[in-house]
Design an enzyme around this catalytic site. Structure first.
Site: not given
Ligand code: NAD
Length: 378
Positions: A122, A127, A130, A133, A227
């Site tokens: 990430r 991006q 990805d 995402s 994450y």
């Molecule tokens: P994910 O699918 O692994 O998780 C989904 C969400 O669940 C996350 O926001 C996590 O914090 C939340 N979660 C986990 N346990 C929890 C709990 N007990 N209660 C409530 N929420 C909980 O994650 P994702 O959506 O694939 O990605 C997370 C973050 O990564 C994104 O929001 C973003 O900030 C970052 N991201 C960065 C890039 C990049 O820079 N290239 C790309 C994609 C995502």
């Protein structure tokens, strides 16, 4: 380099790894593209459209795989598909290494150079590659459309001659990529939206979408790489206690919480569902990894004392046109980063390549995947 695209064989999978627009791009980069007949039909891309874009259409999947220097897929390959790969061939797809030990081992035996899309780091440079995402965004959108379909109410505030309709209350648990898209979609439909996540970093994003961030007096473990970390059982117990009233007063709860490589945390218990009003709806986007709601039946829509609990799997596949278009851009960008003058030129020291390369030269080379595989054996 010959690029192969086959029809997905996983039940219910309607996406295709490469769409005709991307074929033209790959051909522009001096690659040849072969597509299995009917590969795009479930996503409404015809063989004719692939041919017009410059691909050859091949009837037989096995021959196509045999002949491909790079195979692009959505779902992990079957063992038969792996066995048909040329030694040294590139494979790019979702591989879910933690739950697919046999396939990963077979890829190593076959000497494939396999890249797992779940492992793309990430970082900003990655991006456009990805797929996790892009597909999570599709699922987040669709979760709200499903919820609106199940709910016997309007989402928006309506002021009519027959009276005023109050807007639906939507709670989104987990505000990552899917959760943020769910918030945006529910807001566009006019709902009043609240959201909660263990990562405080998302608070501003939640607010900027017009939703309220639910503050809980809890100290979460910080994760790495954007994450969430796995939280303790005690944390999750307190979290359920504190979130209970918000769940009970919502018309719709969308759960999206995930921790990479782990079972999804339980955020909503059966007792919490029992406190919801009849006619309320839960869409559990974590159904694929066990569910955030302990009554969820993965792959089913059930009724629990008048509350609809939707555990549909693979929602991204239910919007196959756009999901395939986005996936296709991701996967082709990753492939083209390994190509020079129409030939493979893989820089294994590159952070992105190193980050998502699972098997190479007969070995499982990814340290985290190795550890996960060991853990899954235990
Ligand atoms: P994910 O699918 O692994 O998780 C989904 C969400 O669940 C996350 O926001 C996590 O914090 C939340 N979660 C986990 N346990 C929890 C709990 N007990 N209660 C409530 N929420 C909980 O994650 P994702 O959506 O694939 O990605 C997370 C973050 O990564 C994104 O929001 C973003 O900030 C970052 N991201 C960065 C890039 C990049 O820079 N290239 C790309 C994609 C995502």
């Amino acid at each position: 380099m010959k690029v192969g695209v086959i029809k997905e064989t996983t039940a219910g999978e309607r996406r295709v790894a490469v769409v005709p627009d991307t074929v033209s791009k790959l051909i522009g980069a001096k690659l040849e593209v072969a597509v299995q007949a009917g590969a795009g039909s479930q996503a409404f891309f015809s063989d004719d459209a692939y041919q017009k874009a410059g691909a050859s259409v091949v009837p037989d999947a096995k021959r196509l795989i045999n002949d491909a220097d790079a195979l692009l897929k959505v779902q992990p390959p079957t063992l038969d598909e792996v066995a048909a790969l040329k030694p040294g061939a590139i494979l790019i797809s979702f591989l879910q290494p933690s739950s697919n030990a046999e396939v990963v081992k077979a890829l190593a035996r076959q000497r494939a150079t396999a890249f797992s899309l779940e492992l793309v780091p990430r970082i900003s440079r990655a991006q456009s590659m990805d797929a996790l995402s892009s597909q999570a965004g599709v699922s987040g959108y669709k979760s709200v459309i499903l919820a609106a379909n199940h709910l016997g109410k309007f989402f928006p505030l309506l002021i009519t001659a027959a009276g005023t309709v109050t807007p639906a209350r939507v709670l989104v648990l987990g505000a990552g990529v899917a959760g943020l898209q769910a918030i945006a979609t529910a807001r566009r439909l006019g709902a009043v939206v609240e959201a909660y996540d263990v990562r405080p970093a998302v608070k501003d994003e939640v607010k900027s979408l017009g939703a309220t961030f639910v503050e809980l007096p809890l100290q979460a473990q910080e994760g790495q790489g954007g994450y969430a970390a796995q939280q303790s059982e005690e944390f999750l117990r307190r979290q359920r206690e504190l979130i209970g009233d918000h769940v009970a007063s919502s018309d719709v709860v969308i759960t999206t919480a995930a921790v990479p490589g782990r079972r999804a945390p339980i955020l909503v218990t059966g007792e919490m569902v029992a406190r919801m009003r009849p006619g309320s709806v839960i869409v559990d986007l974590a159904a694929d990894t066990g569910g955030n709601v302990d009554v969820t039946k993965p792959g089913e829509v059930i009724n629990v004392n008048g509350v609809t609990v939707d555990g549909s799997r693979n929602l991204a596949s239910t919007l196959p046109i756009h999901a395939s278009q986005l996936f296709s851009r991701n996967v082709s960008t990753l492939l083209l980063s390994m190509v020079k003058d129409g030939q493979a030129a893989i820089d294994f020291s590159d952070e992105i390549i190193k980050g998502c390369c699972l098997t190479n030269n007969g070995e499982l080379v990814h340290p985290q995947a190795k550890a996960l595989l060991e853990a899954s054996k235990a």
